[in-house]
Scaffold this motif. Structure first.
Motif, PDB file in Angstrom:
ATOM      1  N   HIS A 126      39.391 -15.787  42.454  1.00 14.85           N
ATOM      2  CA  HIS A 126      39.057 -14.505  43.063  1.00 14.85           C
ATOM      3  C   HIS A 126      39.587 -14.391  44.489  1.00 14.85           C
ATOM      4  O   HIS A 126      39.682 -13.304  45.025  1.00 14.85           O
ATOM      5  CB  HIS A 126      37.541 -14.286  43.037  1.00 14.85           C
ATOM      6  CG  HIS A 126      37.000 -14.279  41.633  1.00 14.85           C
ATOM      7  ND1 HIS A 126      37.266 -13.267  40.738  1.00 14.85           N
ATOM      8  CD2 HIS A 126      36.242 -15.185  40.970  1.00 14.85           C
ATOM      9  CE1 HIS A 126      36.687 -13.541  39.580  1.00 14.85           C
ATOM     10  NE2 HIS A 126      36.053 -14.709  39.697  1.00 14.85           N
ATOM     11  N   ASP A 127      39.961 -15.505  45.096  1.00 11.30           N
ATOM     12  CA  ASP A 127      40.499 -15.480  46.454  1.00 11.30           C
ATOM     13  C   ASP A 127      42.009 -15.303  46.488  1.00 11.30           C
ATOM     14  O   ASP A 127      42.586 -15.134  47.539  1.00 11.30           O
ATOM     15  CB  ASP A 127      40.138 -16.768  47.190  1.00 11.30           C
ATOM     16  CG  ASP A 127      38.654 -16.884  47.429  1.00 11.30           C
ATOM     17  OD1 ASP A 127      38.202 -18.022  47.577  1.00 11.30           O
ATOM     18  OD2 ASP A 127      37.959 -15.851  47.467  1.00 11.30           O
ATOM     19  N   ILE A 128      42.659 -15.399  45.344  1.00  5.82           N
ATOM     20  CA  ILE A 128      44.111 -15.268  45.287  1.00  5.82           C
ATOM     21  C   ILE A 128      44.463 -13.794  45.409  1.00  5.82           C
ATOM     22  O   ILE A 128      43.889 -12.958  44.728  1.00  5.82           O
ATOM     23  CB  ILE A 128      44.670 -15.841  43.969  1.00  5.82           C
ATOM     24  CG1 ILE A 128      44.348 -17.338  43.888  1.00  5.82           C
ATOM     25  CG2 ILE A 128      46.176 -15.628  43.879  1.00  5.82           C
ATOM     26  CD1 ILE A 128      44.721 -17.962  42.572  1.00  5.82           C
ATOM     27  N   SER A 134      48.914 -10.923  39.520  1.00  3.56           N
ATOM     28  CA  SER A 134      49.702 -10.099  38.605  1.00  3.56           C
ATOM     29  C   SER A 134      50.992 -10.794  38.187  1.00  3.56           C
ATOM     30  O   SER A 134      51.534 -10.522  37.126  1.00  3.56           O
ATOM     31  CB  SER A 134      50.021  -8.743  39.242  1.00  3.56           C
ATOM     32  OG  SER A 134      50.937  -8.895  40.303  1.00  3.56           O
ATOM     33  N   ILE A 135      51.488 -11.707  39.007  1.00  4.49           N
ATOM     34  CA  ILE A 135      52.749 -12.389  38.712  1.00  4.49           C
ATOM     35  C   ILE A 135      52.562 -13.509  37.691  1.00  4.49           C
ATOM     36  O   ILE A 135      53.437 -13.761  36.881  1.00  4.49           O
ATOM     37  CB  ILE A 135      53.370 -12.924  40.015  1.00  4.49           C
ATOM     38  CG1 ILE A 135      53.794 -11.747  40.837  1.00  4.49           C
ATOM     39  CG2 ILE A 135      54.452 -13.921  39.757  1.00  4.49           C
ATOM     40  CD1 ILE A 135      54.878 -11.912  41.800  1.00  4.49           C
ATOM     41  N   ALA A 173      55.133 -14.331  34.706  1.00  4.93           N
ATOM     42  CA  ALA A 173      55.909 -15.573  34.723  1.00  4.93           C
ATOM     43  C   ALA A 173      55.682 -16.363  33.435  1.00  4.93           C
ATOM     44  O   ALA A 173      56.622 -16.910  32.861  1.00  4.93           O
ATOM     45  CB  ALA A 173      55.532 -16.414  35.935  1.00  4.93           C
ATOM     46  N   GLN A 174      54.440 -16.398  32.968  1.00 10.62           N
ATOM     47  CA  GLN A 174      54.137 -17.107  31.726  1.00 10.62           C
ATOM     48  C   GLN A 174      54.840 -16.445  30.545  1.00 10.62           C
ATOM     49  O   GLN A 174      55.375 -17.123  29.669  1.00 10.62           O
ATOM     50  CB  GLN A 174      52.630 -17.160  31.476  1.00 10.62           C
ATOM     51  CG  GLN A 174      52.260 -17.973  30.253  1.00 10.62           C
ATOM     52  CD  GLN A 174      52.708 -19.415  30.364  1.00 10.62           C
ATOM     53  OE1 GLN A 174      52.402 -20.095  31.349  1.00 10.62           O
ATOM     54  NE2 GLN A 174      53.449 -19.904  29.386  1.00 10.62           N
ATOM     55  N   GLU A 175      54.864 -15.124  30.524  1.00 12.19           N
ATOM     56  CA  GLU A 175      55.551 -14.394  29.458  1.00 12.19           C
ATOM     57  C   GLU A 175      57.046 -14.720  29.462  1.00 12.19           C
ATOM     58  O   GLU A 175      57.645 -14.962  28.417  1.00 12.19           O
ATOM     59  CB  GLU A 175      55.333 -12.889  29.639  1.00 12.19           C
ATOM     60  CG  GLU A 175      55.973 -12.043  28.572  1.00 12.19           C
ATOM     61  CD  GLU A 175      55.757 -10.546  28.810  1.00 12.19           C
ATOM     62  OE1 GLU A 175      56.580  -9.766  28.305  1.00 12.19           O
ATOM     63  OE2 GLU A 175      54.789 -10.172  29.491  1.00 12.19           O
TER      64      GLU A 175
END
Length: 118
Positions: free
Chosen positions: A15-17, A23-24, A28-30
């Motif tokens: 939650h702190d990110i 959103s990236i 990136a995983q996709e």
């Protein structure tokens, strides 16, 4: 713990990110999943194979760094190719042209930029 060890720049709590980082990660995983699928298809169709880096590959890589000034990533590729007697590479990276045992295949637009029209 690994994130905290990175100089405190990242926080372990999701939650702190910042929102843009959150959103990236899925994007990136996709992308990585698509790359894995392409490689699996390439190898599965008999168009290539995956090799493990061994002692001879790394010895060749050190020579590529020393003699041709390649970075370690490029040198690992070149060293492995030479160990497996592979002499052709298609890439936009012209640094491979420094290795006389390799034939560099540049995409057409890159070739034309370097050498003029076909």
């Amino acid at each position: 713990e690994a994130l905290q060890a990175a100089g405190g720049r990242y926080r372990q709590n999701e939650h702190d990110i910042p929102a843009f980082r959150k959103s990236i990660v899925p994007k990136a995983q996709e992308l990585m999943d698509k790359i894995d699928q392409i490689l699996d298809n390439f190898v599965g169709q008999g168009q290539g194979h995956v090799v493990e880096l061994g002692h001879e590959d790394m010895a060749n890589a050190r020579v590529c760094v020393r003699d041709h000034g390649l970075n370690s990533y490029d040198a690992a590729h070149a060293g492995t190719m030479l160990a497996y007697d592979l002499h052709h590479i298609a890439t936009r990276d012209k640094d491979f042209a420094e290795i006389e045992d390799l034939t560099l295949w540049l995409p057409q637009d890159r070739y034309e930029k370097l050498h003029g029209n076909w």
